[in-house]
Design a protein around this motif. Structure first.
Motif, PDB file in Angstrom:
ATOM      1  N   TRP A  43       7.939  -2.352 -12.842  1.00  0.00           N
ATOM      2  CA  TRP A  43       6.693  -1.710 -13.260  1.00  0.00           C
ATOM      3  C   TRP A  43       6.863  -1.118 -14.661  1.00  0.00           C
ATOM      4  O   TRP A  43       5.962  -1.197 -15.495  1.00  0.00           O
ATOM      5  N   LEU A  44       8.009  -0.494 -14.918  1.00  0.00           N
ATOM      6  CA  LEU A  44       8.265   0.094 -16.228  1.00  0.00           C
ATOM      7  C   LEU A  44       8.238  -0.968 -17.320  1.00  0.00           C
ATOM      8  O   LEU A  44       7.808  -0.705 -18.446  1.00  0.00           O
ATOM      9  N   MET A 117       1.963   6.129 -21.134  1.00  0.00           N
ATOM     10  CA  MET A 117       2.132   7.309 -20.288  1.00  0.00           C
ATOM     11  C   MET A 117       1.318   7.180 -19.003  1.00  0.00           C
ATOM     12  O   MET A 117       1.783   7.549 -17.913  1.00  0.00           O
ATOM     13  N   LEU A 118       0.109   6.661 -19.118  1.00  0.00           N
ATOM     14  CA  LEU A 118      -0.723   6.487 -17.939  1.00  0.00           C
ATOM     15  C   LEU A 118      -0.078   5.513 -16.962  1.00  0.00           C
ATOM     16  O   LEU A 118      -0.037   5.753 -15.742  1.00  0.00           O
ATOM     17  N   LYS A 119       0.454   4.419 -17.472  1.00  0.00           N
ATOM     18  CA  LYS A 119       1.071   3.419 -16.602  1.00  0.00           C
ATOM     19  C   LYS A 119       2.375   3.926 -15.989  1.00  0.00           C
ATOM     20  O   LYS A 119       2.720   3.564 -14.864  1.00  0.00           O
ATOM     21  N   LEU A 120       3.097   4.768 -16.714  1.00  0.00           N
ATOM     22  CA  LEU A 120       4.302   5.369 -16.159  1.00  0.00           C
ATOM     23  C   LEU A 120       3.949   6.290 -14.999  1.00  0.00           C
ATOM     24  O   LEU A 120       4.590   6.254 -13.936  1.00  0.00           O
ATOM     25  N   ALA A 121       2.916   7.111 -15.180  1.00  0.00           N
ATOM     26  CA  ALA A 121       2.477   7.992 -14.099  1.00  0.00           C
ATOM     27  C   ALA A 121       1.975   7.189 -12.915  1.00  0.00           C
ATOM     28  O   ALA A 121       2.221   7.538 -11.747  1.00  0.00           O
ATOM     29  N   VAL A 127       4.744   4.124  -6.176  1.00  0.00           N
ATOM     30  CA  VAL A 127       6.015   3.853  -5.494  1.00  0.00           C
ATOM     31  C   VAL A 127       6.446   4.996  -4.581  1.00  0.00           C
ATOM     32  O   VAL A 127       6.786   4.778  -3.411  1.00  0.00           O
ATOM     33  N   VAL A 128       6.417   6.220  -5.070  1.00  0.00           N
ATOM     34  CA  VAL A 128       6.936   7.341  -4.273  1.00  0.00           C
ATOM     35  C   VAL A 128       6.102   7.588  -3.009  1.00  0.00           C
ATOM     36  O   VAL A 128       6.674   7.756  -1.922  1.00  0.00           O
ATOM     37  N   PRO A 129       4.761   7.603  -3.056  1.00  0.00           N
ATOM     38  CA  PRO A 129       4.005   7.772  -1.811  1.00  0.00           C
ATOM     39  C   PRO A 129       4.233   6.642  -0.809  1.00  0.00           C
ATOM     40  O   PRO A 129       4.231   6.882   0.408  1.00  0.00           O
ATOM     41  N   ALA A 130       4.426   5.420  -1.303  1.00  0.00           N
ATOM     42  CA  ALA A 130       4.685   4.308  -0.377  1.00  0.00           C
ATOM     43  C   ALA A 130       6.007   4.517   0.351  1.00  0.00           C
ATOM     44  O   ALA A 130       6.121   4.251   1.555  1.00  0.00           O
ATOM     45  N   TRP A 131       7.010   4.997  -0.376  1.00  0.00           N
ATOM     46  CA  TRP A 131       8.308   5.289   0.246  1.00  0.00           C
ATOM     47  C   TRP A 131       8.179   6.415   1.272  1.00  0.00           C
ATOM     48  O   TRP A 131       8.747   6.344   2.358  1.00  0.00           O
TER      49      TRP A 131
END
Length: 283
Positions: A43-44, A117-121, A127-131
């Motif tokens: 994604w990055l 910055m928007l795409k990084l956020a 990813v984190v909520p899915a985990w």
């Protein structure tokens, strides 16, 4: 489907199923974090972060966030995970906002600092909520590991149903209208319908086998339908990012399948929705 693609799927699917069914939640969170972070690494790249050191630092920050969530959720009752529940709610809200992004194709399309910055956020919000959702579903009692397998099965069934329905009936039921022609020209509304139907055909017997009562079935089917619809949003958002970046695949990690993100884009959006629905309706 090429032979390489089929062989890769035959290797990945049994490994994923075995991990979900046999690993305790705490142990499952470790390999799932690795897989999610690999997807975030790609994604990055789509967010125009080409420098390896910068991507490594950003990945480490997301890993630190995961560790902080685990530390802050320490409890004798693994299924509680209060911070995980909050992050899942925020994740669902993020995917609702992503719907607006999909309606405005050119939003954040420029290769400048604000778009990056928007795409990084957005990567962290995906990813984190899915985990966290994966952990919540798996830790739920009873049969949390089987409910997680059902949630993943919904996405897999929807993907296959959409593919075959779209190929067979694409352009026939909705006057030739495409789902998102600028983002993913091959996706059709017929495919979406076929994907939802295929998932519901899995959800109904699956829920009954897991002990759901007849009174719970309408809610489970509703949650399953929304899970599939949001999985489409996840797929489209990744397609949008790839078009902005001028790339066909997010990576080349998986032979015949592209990158890890190409395999997880739908799952990233689906799991928080399923987890929130499961908690809310109590099945």
């Amino acid at each position: 489907m090429t032979r390489t693609r089929l062989l890769a799927a035959l290797v990945m699917a049994p490994v994923a199923i075995a991990a979900v069914l046999w690993l305790p939640t705490g142990w499952l969170m470790l390999p799932s974090a690795v897989v999610m972070l690999l997807a975030l690494w790609e994604w990055l790249r789509l967010a125009d972060v080409e420098d390896t050191l910068a991507r490594s630092i950003l990945l480490a920050c997301n890993l630190a966030l995961m560790v902080a969530l685990v530390w802050g959720s320490r409890s004798h009752h693994t299924s509680a995970l209060p911070l995980f529940q909050l992050v899942v709610v925020l994740g669902v809200l993020w995917w609702l906002l992503a719907l607006l992004w999909l309606r405005h194709y050119d939003f954040a399309a420029r290769h400048d600092g604000s778009a990056r910055m928007l795409k990084l956020a957005a990567g962290t919000a995906a990813v984190v909520p899915a985990w966290c959702a994966l952990a919540l579903i798996h830790a739920s009692q009873p049969n949390g590991h089987r409910w997680l397998l059902l949630a993943l099965g919904l996405v897999w069934a929807a993907d296959s149903g959409a593919y075959f329905t779209g190929r067979r009936f694409g352009g026939r039921w909705f006057g030739g209208r495409r789902l998102a022609p600028r983002i993913s020209p091959n996706k059709t509304w017929e495919g979406v319908v076929g994907g939802v139907v295929a998932a519901l055909l899995i959800a109904l017997p699956g829920a009954l086998l897991l002990g759901a009562t007849p009174a719970q079935l309408p809610g489970i089917l509703l949650v399953s339908a929304f899970t599939v619809l949001f999985s489409v949003v996840g797929d489209l958002l990744e397609s949008l990012l790839k078009r902005h970046a001028g790339l066909k695949d997010s990576g080349d990690l998986i032979p015949g399948h592209g990158g890890m993100l190409d395999r997880l884009d739908s799952v990233l959006a689906a799991l928080p929705v399923f987890a929130l629905g499961k908690i809310w309706l109590g099945f």
